[in-house]
Scaffold this active site. Sequence first.
Site, PDB file in Angstrom:
ATOM      1  N   CYS A  56      38.179  29.448  40.826  1.00  0.00           N
ATOM      2  CA  CYS A  56      38.140  28.762  42.118  1.00  0.00           C
ATOM      3  C   CYS A  56      39.352  29.203  42.937  1.00  0.00           C
ATOM      4  O   CYS A  56      40.478  29.194  42.423  1.00  0.00           O
ATOM      5  CB  CYS A  56      38.160  27.250  41.900  1.00  0.00           C
ATOM      6  SG  CYS A  56      38.322  26.304  43.432  1.00  0.00           S
ATOM      7  N   ASP A  63      35.282  29.301  36.638  1.00  0.00           N
ATOM      8  CA  ASP A  63      33.840  29.076  36.759  1.00  0.00           C
ATOM      9  C   ASP A  63      33.173  30.057  35.800  1.00  0.00           C
ATOM     10  O   ASP A  63      33.435  31.259  35.866  1.00  0.00           O
ATOM     11  CB  ASP A  63      33.347  29.356  38.180  1.00  0.00           C
ATOM     12  CG  ASP A  63      33.746  28.277  39.163  1.00  0.00           C
ATOM     13  OD1 ASP A  63      33.659  27.089  38.796  1.00  0.00           O
ATOM     14  OD2 ASP A  63      34.131  28.619  40.293  1.00  0.00           O
ATOM     15  N   GLU A  79      26.148  52.717  35.597  1.00  0.00           N
ATOM     16  CA  GLU A  79      26.645  52.921  34.238  1.00  0.00           C
ATOM     17  C   GLU A  79      27.136  51.572  33.699  1.00  0.00           C
ATOM     18  O   GLU A  79      27.924  50.885  34.358  1.00  0.00           O
ATOM     19  CB  GLU A  79      27.769  53.966  34.258  1.00  0.00           C
ATOM     20  CG  GLU A  79      28.098  54.543  32.903  1.00  0.00           C
ATOM     21  CD  GLU A  79      28.982  53.652  32.076  1.00  0.00           C
ATOM     22  OE1 GLU A  79      28.757  53.567  30.854  1.00  0.00           O
ATOM     23  OE2 GLU A  79      29.890  53.012  32.648  1.00  0.00           O
ATOM     24  N   LEU A  80      26.656  51.194  32.524  1.00  0.00           N
ATOM     25  CA  LEU A  80      26.857  49.827  32.030  1.00  0.00           C
ATOM     26  C   LEU A  80      28.301  49.481  31.665  1.00  0.00           C
ATOM     27  O   LEU A  80      28.763  48.369  31.950  1.00  0.00           O
ATOM     28  CB  LEU A  80      25.939  49.568  30.839  1.00  0.00           C
ATOM     29  CG  LEU A  80      24.444  49.624  31.156  1.00  0.00           C
ATOM     30  CD1 LEU A  80      23.625  49.398  29.896  1.00  0.00           C
ATOM     31  CD2 LEU A  80      24.071  48.630  32.234  1.00  0.00           C
ATOM     32  N   GLN A  97      31.562  30.476  44.305  1.00  0.00           N
ATOM     33  CA  GLN A  97      30.371  30.916  43.586  1.00  0.00           C
ATOM     34  C   GLN A  97      29.386  31.678  44.468  1.00  0.00           C
ATOM     35  O   GLN A  97      28.883  32.737  44.091  1.00  0.00           O
ATOM     36  CB  GLN A  97      29.688  29.698  42.942  1.00  0.00           C
ATOM     37  CG  GLN A  97      30.562  29.036  41.907  1.00  0.00           C
ATOM     38  CD  GLN A  97      30.003  27.726  41.389  1.00  0.00           C
ATOM     39  OE1 GLN A  97      29.065  27.165  41.937  1.00  0.00           O
ATOM     40  NE2 GLN A  97      30.600  27.222  40.324  1.00  0.00           N
ATOM     41  N   GLU A  98      29.125  31.150  45.649  1.00  0.00           N
ATOM     42  CA  GLU A  98      28.156  31.785  46.548  1.00  0.00           C
ATOM     43  C   GLU A  98      28.637  33.157  47.011  1.00  0.00           C
ATOM     44  O   GLU A  98      27.854  34.094  47.153  1.00  0.00           O
ATOM     45  CB  GLU A  98      27.896  30.882  47.764  1.00  0.00           C
ATOM     46  CG  GLU A  98      27.320  29.527  47.419  1.00  0.00           C
ATOM     47  CD  GLU A  98      28.339  28.484  46.969  1.00  0.00           C
ATOM     48  OE1 GLU A  98      27.939  27.342  46.730  1.00  0.00           O
ATOM     49  OE2 GLU A  98      29.553  28.803  46.861  1.00  0.00           O
TER      50      GLU A  98
END
Length: 142
Positions: A56, A63, A79-80, A97-98
Amino acid sequence: MAQAKDLQEAYSSLEQGYAVLGDEAIDSSCLLVFDYEYPEQESEITMDSDEFTAVCPWTGLPDFGTLTVRYVPYRKLLELKSFKYYLLSYRQGGIVQEHAANRILQDIVEVCQPRRVVLTLDFKTRGGIHTVVEVSHTALEM
């Protein structure tokens, strides 16, 4: 045994902030892509992680969430391992969050220019409120 008044005083001392970095903590430069050998084929790729963490921007409290990305590549694949490092950079960045969902979407679109992408961030309940953010992007033409 502690009395309610004693606990109230002790609890008020817990109100503290934590050092939080801003957007500069989020490292999109680590995202790597490689050529997709079948651009004419619409294949949907799903990636998920239940280890997403951001903080936050006001309190520094974490979060936690599950991130799911579904995308249809065009010419580039994400690429992972680099994506994992990118997600880890959110652990120090203060972001609501948004905004986190939209920022991740924006960075994916910028680096690999997919035909379509849908991103869902399903956060753990905090303060009695469960939040799920879903954002999407569809390329105009390929």
